[in-house]
Design a protein around this motif. Structure first.
Motif, mmCIF file in Angstrom:
data_model
loop_
_atom_site.group_PDB
_atom_site.id
_atom_site.type_symbol
_atom_site.label_atom_id
_atom_site.label_comp_id
_atom_site.label_asym_id
_atom_site.label_seq_id
_atom_site.Cartn_x
_atom_site.Cartn_y
_atom_site.Cartn_z
ATOM 1 N N MET A 1 0.840 -1.176 0.000
ATOM 2 C CA MET A 1 0.000 0.000 0.000
ATOM 3 C C MET A 1 0.885 1.239 0.000
ATOM 4 O O MET A 1 1.869 1.311 0.715
ATOM 5 N N THR A 2 0.507 2.223 -0.795
ATOM 6 C CA THR A 2 1.295 3.429 -0.937
ATOM 7 C C THR A 2 0.803 4.497 0.026
ATOM 8 O O THR A 2 -0.400 4.709 0.163
ATOM 9 N N ASN A 3 1.736 5.162 0.670
ATOM 10 C CA ASN A 3 1.382 6.278 1.551
ATOM 11 C C ASN A 3 1.288 7.553 0.734
ATOM 12 O O ASN A 3 2.141 7.819 -0.116
ATOM 13 N N ILE A 4 0.273 8.347 0.999
ATOM 14 C CA ILE A 4 0.110 9.615 0.308
ATOM 15 C C ILE A 4 0.634 10.720 1.212
ATOM 16 O O ILE A 4 0.255 10.814 2.376
ATOM 17 N N ASN A 5 1.479 11.539 0.647
ATOM 18 C CA ASN A 5 2.009 12.693 1.350
ATOM 19 C C ASN A 5 0.840 13.648 1.624
ATOM 20 O O ASN A 5 -0.029 13.854 0.773
ATOM 21 N N PHE A 6 0.818 14.262 2.810
ATOM 22 C CA PHE A 6 -0.293 15.153 3.176
ATOM 23 C C PHE A 6 -0.406 16.320 2.217
ATOM 24 O O PHE A 6 -1.514 16.726 1.861
ATOM 25 N N SER A 7 0.702 16.861 1.758
ATOM 26 C CA SER A 7 0.641 18.008 0.840
ATOM 27 C C SER A 7 0.046 17.595 -0.508
ATOM 28 O O SER A 7 -0.670 18.372 -1.137
ATOM 29 N N ILE A 8 0.309 16.377 -0.954
ATOM 30 C CA ILE A 8 -0.286 15.883 -2.199
ATOM 31 C C ILE A 8 -1.787 15.702 -2.018
ATOM 32 O O ILE A 8 -2.582 16.097 -2.882
ATOM 33 N N LEU A 9 -2.192 15.129 -0.905
ATOM 34 C CA LEU A 9 -3.620 14.961 -0.617
ATOM 35 C C LEU A 9 -4.314 16.310 -0.547
ATOM 36 O O LEU A 9 -5.407 16.500 -1.094
ATOM 37 N N LEU A 10 -3.665 17.292 0.098
ATOM 38 C CA LEU A 10 -4.224 18.634 0.186
ATOM 39 C C LEU A 10 -4.349 19.271 -1.202
ATOM 40 O O LEU A 10 -5.356 19.918 -1.501
ATOM 41 N N ALA A 11 -3.358 19.053 -2.059
ATOM 42 C CA ALA A 11 -3.415 19.586 -3.429
ATOM 43 C C ALA A 11 -4.552 18.944 -4.220
ATOM 44 O O ALA A 11 -5.258 19.628 -4.968
ATOM 45 N N ILE A 12 -4.758 17.647 -4.055
ATOM 46 C CA ILE A 12 -5.839 16.949 -4.763
ATOM 47 C C ILE A 12 -7.196 17.474 -4.299
ATOM 48 O O ILE A 12 -8.073 17.776 -5.114
ATOM 49 N N VAL A 13 -7.381 17.620 -3.000
ATOM 50 C CA VAL A 13 -8.640 18.139 -2.467
ATOM 51 C C VAL A 13 -8.842 19.586 -2.918
ATOM 52 O O VAL A 13 -9.942 19.983 -3.315
ATOM 53 N N GLY A 14 -7.785 20.397 -2.885
ATOM 54 C CA GLY A 14 -7.876 21.784 -3.332
ATOM 55 C C GLY A 14 -8.252 21.889 -4.804
ATOM 56 O O GLY A 14 -9.100 22.700 -5.186
ATOM 57 N N CYS A 15 -7.639 21.066 -5.646
ATOM 58 C CA CYS A 15 -7.970 21.061 -7.075
ATOM 59 C C CYS A 15 -9.424 20.643 -7.294
ATOM 60 O O CYS A 15 -10.115 21.186 -8.159
ATOM 61 N N GLY A 16 -9.873 19.687 -6.510
ATOM 62 C CA GLY A 16 -11.267 19.259 -6.609
ATOM 63 C C GLY A 16 -12.223 20.381 -6.255
ATOM 64 O O GLY A 16 -13.221 20.599 -6.939
#
Length: 111
Positions: A1-16
């Motif tokens: 399982m791959t860990n997602i960096n918090f900043s990447i998750l935040l960028a994905i949510v922000g783009c959404g």
């Protein structure tokens, strides 16, 4: 399982959110506004204008320093799609015929 960096998750949510909000806010605000009959009639043409612009954009191929040409694949796929749309007046059948026709054209590799 791959860990997602918090900043990447935040960028994905922000783009959404940036994608979602401009599409949803006009509907929310328009519920609270009473439009005149002329405004309602004018706005009834907007979806057709947008679809026509997208349709024409998909048919034309712009080449730099060359004449604009027509995308033959899209043109051929659009013909049965338009016919089915006029006959059935069903968005579902129109989309299905368009997708199947385009898939068939690409599968047999005409162009």
């Amino acid at each position: 399982m791959t860990n997602i960096n918090f900043s990447i998750l935040l960028a994905i949510v922000g783009c959404g959110l940036v994608t979602w909000l401009p599409r949803i806010l006009p509907f929310i605000f328009s519920k609270k506004v009473t439009f005149s009959e002329k405004a309602k009639q004018f706005m009834s043409y907007i979806p057709m204008c947008i679809l026509t612009a997208l349709f024409i954009q998909s048919l034309l191929v712009v080449n730099e320093n060359k004449m604009t040409t027509i995308n033959i694949e899209n043109l051929i796929a659009s013909l049965p799609t338009i016919i089915v749309g006029f006959i059935t007046k069903s968005l579902m059948w129109t989309v299905i015929v368009g997708v199947v026709t385009m898939g068939f054209i690409r599968y047999i590799g005409l162009f």
